[in-house]
Write an enzyme that holds these catalytic residues in place. Sequence first.
Site, short mmCIF file in Angstrom:
data_model
loop_
_atom_site.label_atom_id
_atom_site.label_comp_id
_atom_site.label_asym_id
_atom_site.label_seq_id
_atom_site.Cartn_x
_atom_site.Cartn_y
_atom_site.Cartn_z
N LYS A 64 0.88 -1.18 0.00
CA LYS A 64 0.00 0.00 0.00
C LYS A 64 0.91 1.22 0.00
O LYS A 64 2.05 1.14 0.45
CB LYS A 64 -0.88 0.00 1.25
CG LYS A 64 -2.13 0.83 1.12
CD LYS A 64 -3.21 0.13 0.35
CE LYS A 64 -4.38 1.05 0.08
NZ LYS A 64 -5.53 0.32 -0.50
N ASP A 91 -6.93 4.23 -4.74
CA ASP A 91 -7.63 4.06 -3.46
C ASP A 91 -8.26 5.43 -3.20
O ASP A 91 -8.48 6.20 -4.16
CB ASP A 91 -6.64 3.63 -2.35
CG ASP A 91 -7.35 3.21 -1.06
OD1 ASP A 91 -7.93 2.12 -1.03
OD2 ASP A 91 -7.35 3.98 -0.08
P1 NDP Z 1 -12.90 7.57 -3.08
O1 NDP Z 1 -11.86 8.58 -2.85
O2 NDP Z 1 -13.43 7.37 -4.46
O3 NDP Z 1 -14.15 7.84 -2.13
C1 NDP Z 1 -14.00 7.89 -0.74
C2 NDP Z 1 -15.32 8.30 -0.13
O4 NDP Z 1 -15.23 8.16 1.29
C3 NDP Z 1 -15.68 9.75 -0.39
O5 NDP Z 1 -17.07 9.87 -0.41
C4 NDP Z 1 -15.06 10.45 0.82
O6 NDP Z 1 -15.68 11.67 1.12
C5 NDP Z 1 -15.35 9.45 1.90
N1 NDP Z 1 -14.34 9.56 2.96
C6 NDP Z 1 -13.00 9.47 2.82
N2 NDP Z 1 -12.39 9.66 4.00
C7 NDP Z 1 -13.37 9.89 4.88
C8 NDP Z 1 -13.38 10.16 6.27
N3 NDP Z 1 -12.24 10.22 6.99
N4 NDP Z 1 -14.61 10.31 6.88
C9 NDP Z 1 -15.75 10.23 6.16
N5 NDP Z 1 -15.79 10.00 4.85
C10 NDP Z 1 -14.62 9.82 4.23
O7 NDP Z 1 -12.30 6.20 -2.50
P2 NDP Z 1 -12.79 4.70 -2.77
O8 NDP Z 1 -14.25 4.66 -2.99
O9 NDP Z 1 -11.87 4.12 -3.77
O10 NDP Z 1 -12.43 3.99 -1.37
C11 NDP Z 1 -13.37 3.89 -0.30
C12 NDP Z 1 -12.95 2.78 0.64
O11 NDP Z 1 -12.88 1.54 -0.09
C13 NDP Z 1 -11.57 2.94 1.28
O12 NDP Z 1 -11.60 2.37 2.59
C14 NDP Z 1 -10.67 2.10 0.39
O13 NDP Z 1 -9.50 1.67 1.06
C15 NDP Z 1 -11.61 0.93 0.11
N6 NDP Z 1 -11.26 0.13 -1.07
C16 NDP Z 1 -11.19 0.71 -2.32
C17 NDP Z 1 -10.87 -0.06 -3.40
C18 NDP Z 1 -10.88 0.50 -4.78
O14 NDP Z 1 -10.78 -0.31 -5.72
N7 NDP Z 1 -11.02 1.79 -4.99
C19 NDP Z 1 -10.52 -1.50 -3.26
C20 NDP Z 1 -10.74 -2.02 -1.92
C21 NDP Z 1 -11.06 -1.20 -0.88
P3 NDP Z 1 -14.98 13.07 0.66
O15 NDP Z 1 -15.43 13.26 -0.76
O16 NDP Z 1 -15.52 14.07 1.62
O17 NDP Z 1 -13.51 12.85 0.80
#
Ligand code: NDP
Length: 446
Positions: free
Chosen positions: A125, A165
């Site tokens: 990571k 991510d």
């Molecule tokens: P994105 O950046 O596309 O979206 C993240 C979302 O989560 C946004 O809506 C963001 O809101 C919100 N968010 C981020 N940090 C926080 C926080 N501290 N408190 C509240 N809301 C938060 O990321 P992904 O959708 O790719 O990833 C989301 C999760 O999925 C993560 O845990 C990631 O590790 C996991 N994941 C992702 C994969 C992938 O293929 N993308 C694979 C496996 C797991 P805001 O817009 O306000 O930042």
Amino acid sequence: MSYTEAVLEQVRKANPEQPEFCQAVQEFLDSLAPVLDRRPEYRKAKILERMVEPERVVMFRVPWIDDLGEYQINRGFRIQFNSVLGPYKGGLRFHPTVNLSILKFLGFEQTYKNALTTLSMGGAKGGSDFDPKGKSDAEVMKFCQSLMTELRRHIGQDTDIPAGDIGVGLREIGYLFGQYRRLENEFSGVMTGKSVNWGGSLIRPEATGYGAVYFAAEMLGHHGRTLEGKTCVISGSGNVAQFTAKKAIELGAKPVTFSDSNGYIHDPEGITSEKLRYVMELKNIRRGRIEEFVERYPGATYHPDERPWSVPCQAAFPSATENEIQVADAERLVANGVEVIAEGANMPTTPEAVDVLQSAGVLFGPGKAANAGGVATSGLEMSQNSMRLSWTADEVDSRLRQIMRQIHEATSRAAEEYGFAGNYVVGANIAGFVKVADAMLDQGLV
Ligand code: NDP
């Protein structure tokens, strides 16, 4: 003191300022007692002590110049945790909360998740404390180019293949890949999550969200139930949340919430395909805030500074970030009749909250298993890049579905074999552990 307790104590002592990493290790070790009792050779070979130390940690300065001409300095990281099963594989996260603890927890989890996919991938990571929010495209590009100028020394298509991510989507992958190609004079499959125009796989953007929904459907199916007609609460509104909603709608379920770091929206009528298109445009193109949803759809309500877990539902998909479901949230979900939870995010549920949910008989799919569809499809992207061909969307989707089914089977089987039938947390941890541990035994003390 048991073997796992002794290792955990040592981990805490050696990493006092890494609470997320210690939490991830504890959650993992807590499941392993039955397998360690049966297989004393793991202890003799100090497998756990080796597993909790990353093979390599790279940390570096990322200097760049903003649109006003000011110098900016961020921190870049790559944690190459374990390559016993294949080249390092795992995403890059750009978020102000990124630090060594968060990335070590994510790299540790990634190792066992990747093992569950059955594809040949080690765990890693990386990322930066850079915040892409509010930055211009030019600033994001300059930052990505500077980060890759250092990162390229540590990655390669047979060494380490980063992906996206939080905060790293198609735009960032494009800038990162472009700089790698320029510096190395090489067009290779060094990153996944690329645009389909230049080597990306169809269904990769969809895969994590789709996979989480497939996993929920498998858990329900195992108990003679389906997702059809179920109200779904989803957190986040990024990549994973959006495609979780899309697949849930396709399977006849009714998503009713999205959130971001400022609050959540609740649409009791259900988020339809048309409303989802609006969210995709709002978050991916205009890069706006989720509260704007209620201006467009006044039937919905906005709840600032809150998470969506008090909204009654039968299925919940935490898809934002770590530790977003705490004990009180789990109790609300149970009181409101939740039947199934699939973690799209990594470690979104605290261990105490997992206990509450499992004790109440909720089907609980941990991230290691439920969100493995993303990295599995990255593995499929790597295969297509090596063969220099592209599979159709249907082909990738059916492979993804098949992989999620296999992960469900492997986790169920491992849980049953060790006396924890129906416990997907124990099943995922044991199945991932055994695969990695056996490979480490085979390959000797390295
Ligand atoms: P994105 O950046 O596309 O979206 C993240 C979302 O989560 C946004 O809506 C963001 O809101 C919100 N968010 C981020 N940090 C926080 C926080 N501290 N408190 C509240 N809301 C938060 O990321 P992904 O959708 O790719 O990833 C989301 C999760 O999925 C993560 O845990 C990631 O590790 C996991 N994941 C992702 C994969 C992938 O293929 N993308 C694979 C496996 C797991 P805001 O817009 O306000 O930042």
